[in-house]
Design a protein around this motif. Structure first.
Motif, PDB file in Angstrom:
ATOM      1  N   UNK A  80     -75.159 -11.871 -64.532  1.00  0.00           N
ATOM      2  CA  UNK A  80     -75.566 -10.853 -65.501  1.00  0.00           C
ATOM      3  C   UNK A  80     -74.341 -10.300 -66.202  1.00  0.00           C
ATOM      4  N   UNK A  81     -74.420 -10.176 -67.524  1.00  0.00           N
ATOM      5  CA  UNK A  81     -73.371  -9.544 -68.323  1.00  0.00           C
ATOM      6  C   UNK A  81     -73.845  -8.133 -68.613  1.00  0.00           C
ATOM      7  N   UNK A  82     -73.214  -7.161 -67.957  1.00  0.00           N
ATOM      8  CA  UNK A  82     -73.711  -5.787 -67.966  1.00  0.00           C
ATOM      9  C   UNK A  82     -72.765  -4.868 -68.732  1.00  0.00           C
ATOM     10  N   UNK A  83     -73.309  -4.198 -69.739  1.00  0.00           N
ATOM     11  CA  UNK A  83     -72.560  -3.188 -70.470  1.00  0.00           C
ATOM     12  C   UNK A  83     -73.083  -1.802 -70.135  1.00  0.00           C
ATOM     13  N   UNK A  84     -74.393  -1.691 -70.005  1.00  0.00           N
ATOM     14  CA  UNK A  84     -75.035  -0.430 -69.668  1.00  0.00           C
ATOM     15  C   UNK A  84     -75.440  -0.451 -68.200  1.00  0.00           C
ATOM     16  N   UNK A  85     -74.978   0.535 -67.461  1.00  0.00           N
ATOM     17  CA  UNK A  85     -75.342   0.605 -66.053  1.00  0.00           C
ATOM     18  C   UNK A  85     -76.590   1.460 -65.838  1.00  0.00           C
ATOM     19  N   UNK A  86     -77.455   1.494 -66.854  1.00  0.00           N
ATOM     20  CA  UNK A  86     -78.728   2.200 -66.708  1.00  0.00           C
ATOM     21  C   UNK A  86     -79.511   1.526 -65.585  1.00  0.00           C
ATOM     22  N   UNK A  87     -80.075   2.319 -64.670  1.00  0.00           N
ATOM     23  CA  UNK A  87     -80.790   1.718 -63.531  1.00  0.00           C
ATOM     24  C   UNK A  87     -81.845   0.692 -63.923  1.00  0.00           C
ATOM     25  N   UNK A  88     -82.586   0.941 -64.978  1.00  0.00           N
ATOM     26  CA  UNK A  88     -83.627   0.010 -65.409  1.00  0.00           C
ATOM     27  C   UNK A  88     -83.057  -1.337 -65.830  1.00  0.00           C
ATOM     28  N   UNK A  89     -81.916  -1.326 -66.488  1.00  0.00           N
ATOM     29  CA  UNK A  89     -81.283  -2.574 -66.932  1.00  0.00           C
ATOM     30  C   UNK A  89     -80.732  -3.365 -65.746  1.00  0.00           C
ATOM     31  N   UNK A  90     -80.121  -2.664 -64.807  1.00  0.00           N
ATOM     32  CA  UNK A  90     -79.586  -3.331 -63.613  1.00  0.00           C
ATOM     33  C   UNK A  90     -80.740  -3.908 -62.788  1.00  0.00           C
ATOM     34  N   UNK A  91     -81.814  -3.137 -62.636  1.00  0.00           N
ATOM     35  CA  UNK A  91     -82.989  -3.624 -61.899  1.00  0.00           C
ATOM     36  C   UNK A  91     -83.585  -4.849 -62.585  1.00  0.00           C
ATOM     37  N   UNK A  92     -83.634  -4.849 -63.924  1.00  0.00           N
ATOM     38  CA  UNK A  92     -84.164  -5.999 -64.649  1.00  0.00           C
ATOM     39  C   UNK A  92     -83.296  -7.228 -64.381  1.00  0.00           C
ATOM     40  N   UNK A  93     -81.971  -7.059 -64.424  1.00  0.00           N
ATOM     41  CA  UNK A  93     -81.061  -8.182 -64.172  1.00  0.00           C
ATOM     42  C   UNK A  93     -81.250  -8.733 -62.761  1.00  0.00           C
ATOM     43  N   UNK A  94     -81.401  -7.851 -61.788  1.00  0.00           N
ATOM     44  CA  UNK A  94     -81.626  -8.303 -60.410  1.00  0.00           C
ATOM     45  C   UNK A  94     -82.956  -9.049 -60.282  1.00  0.00           C
ATOM     46  N   UNK A  95     -83.977  -8.561 -60.958  1.00  0.00           N
ATOM     47  CA  UNK A  95     -85.295  -9.203 -60.903  1.00  0.00           C
ATOM     48  C   UNK A  95     -85.261 -10.608 -61.509  1.00  0.00           C
ATOM     49  N   UNK A  96     -84.340 -10.854 -62.439  1.00  0.00           N
ATOM     50  CA  UNK A  96     -84.217 -12.187 -63.035  1.00  0.00           C
ATOM     51  C   UNK A  96     -83.569 -13.178 -62.072  1.00  0.00           C
ATOM     52  N   UNK A  97     -82.965 -12.653 -61.009  1.00  0.00           N
ATOM     53  CA  UNK A  97     -82.316 -13.520 -60.029  1.00  0.00           C
ATOM     54  C   UNK A  97     -80.812 -13.547 -60.159  1.00  0.00           C
ATOM     55  N   UNK A  98     -80.241 -12.501 -60.720  1.00  0.00           N
ATOM     56  CA  UNK A  98     -78.790 -12.454 -60.881  1.00  0.00           C
ATOM     57  C   UNK A  98     -78.098 -12.585 -59.525  1.00  0.00           C
ATOM     58  N   UNK A  99     -77.124 -13.498 -59.456  1.00  0.00           N
ATOM     59  CA  UNK A  99     -76.364 -13.716 -58.232  1.00  0.00           C
ATOM     60  C   UNK A  99     -75.008 -13.038 -58.268  1.00  0.00           C
ATOM     61  N   UNK A 100     -74.565 -12.642 -59.461  1.00  0.00           N
ATOM     62  CA  UNK A 100     -73.283 -11.945 -59.639  1.00  0.00           C
ATOM     63  C   UNK A 100     -73.340 -11.259 -60.998  1.00  0.00           C
ATOM     64  N   UNK A 101     -72.280 -10.522 -61.325  1.00  0.00           N
ATOM     65  CA  UNK A 101     -72.260  -9.873 -62.634  1.00  0.00           C
ATOM     66  C   UNK A 101     -70.832  -9.759 -63.158  1.00  0.00           C
ATOM     67  N   UNK A 102     -70.735  -9.573 -64.453  1.00  0.00           N
ATOM     68  CA  UNK A 102     -69.488  -9.255 -65.131  1.00  0.00           C
ATOM     69  C   UNK A 102     -69.749  -8.022 -65.980  1.00  0.00           C
ATOM     70  N   UNK A 103     -68.837  -7.079 -65.926  1.00  0.00           N
ATOM     71  CA  UNK A 103     -68.984  -5.877 -66.750  1.00  0.00           C
ATOM     72  C   UNK A 103     -68.404  -6.121 -68.135  1.00  0.00           C
ATOM     73  N   UNK A 104     -69.132  -5.651 -69.148  1.00  0.00           N
ATOM     74  CA  UNK A 104     -68.645  -5.713 -70.523  1.00  0.00           C
ATOM     75  C   UNK A 104     -67.931  -4.401 -70.838  1.00  0.00           C
TER      76      UNK A 104
END
Length: 196
Positions: A80-104
């Protein structure tokens, strides 16, 4: 504890699901330095992309329906490429099956670590899912095993422990699992009852 082997990333095809953005350019440069083939797509992944070895996806603008597989069942590691750490966005990324992340914003480092972590987490998740499937199959086959034990109890005048030992020995002799052997014994029982 054994260490996992190093990944040969030079043969990998990376897919970046993200609109045009400076972070995408920075990520693509990092992946190029790792000798990976890189393709940027937006707004969705189609069936021609399912052979990618890894997917980097935008968690900020991402939405359901961008992937051609069921939610959470990606056939490759996902970052997941994450710029906004809004809980809903992080939860959506996890639900997609994200195995790792990079912060923008993405700079000149971070992709290699994210790839290794994602690949490792993906392999563990796949292995656990396979183990669960095997256990579920064995659980579904338990009634057949019980019927085979009962048949051995009756046919060979054994006690319960003796019937279990006999079933295991037959399975070893036949080169089959206990469950497969039980099914074969029960099929023979059904043929006998139906005159087959």
């Amino acid at each position: 504890m054994s260490r996992p082997g190093r990944l040969s990333l030079a043969t990998w095809r990376a897919l970046i699901l993200h609109r045009e953005h400076p972070s995408v350019e920075a990520l693509a440069r990092q992946l190029d330095l790792l000798h990976m083939t890189v393709e940027v797509v937006w707004p969705q992944i189609d069936a021609s992309h399912v052979n990618a070895d890894i997917v980097f996806f935008d968690a900020d603008m991402g939405h359901d329906g961008q992937f051609p597989w069921p939610r959470g069942f990606a056939p490759m590691p996902m970052v997941a490429l994450i710029g906004s750490e809004a809980p809903g966005r992080v939860e959506w990324a996890l639900a997609q099956g994200s195995n790792a992340h990079l912060l923008k914003p993405i700079g000149s480092t971070g992709a290699y670590s994210a790839i290794l972590i994602a690949a490792h987490a993906y392999q563990i998740a796949r292995s656990q899912a396979d183990d669960i499937r095997v256990l579920e199959d064995r659980l579904r086959q338990r009634p057949v095993v019980v019927r085979a034990i009962l048949k051995l109890l009756q046919a060979e005048q054994l006690d319960e422990d003796g019937a279990w030992k006999r079933l295991r020995k037959i399975a070893m002799d036949w080169g089959m699992t206990t469950e497969e052997t039980a099914e074969a014994i029960c099929r023979d029982d059904r043929r006998t009852k139906t005159g087959g």
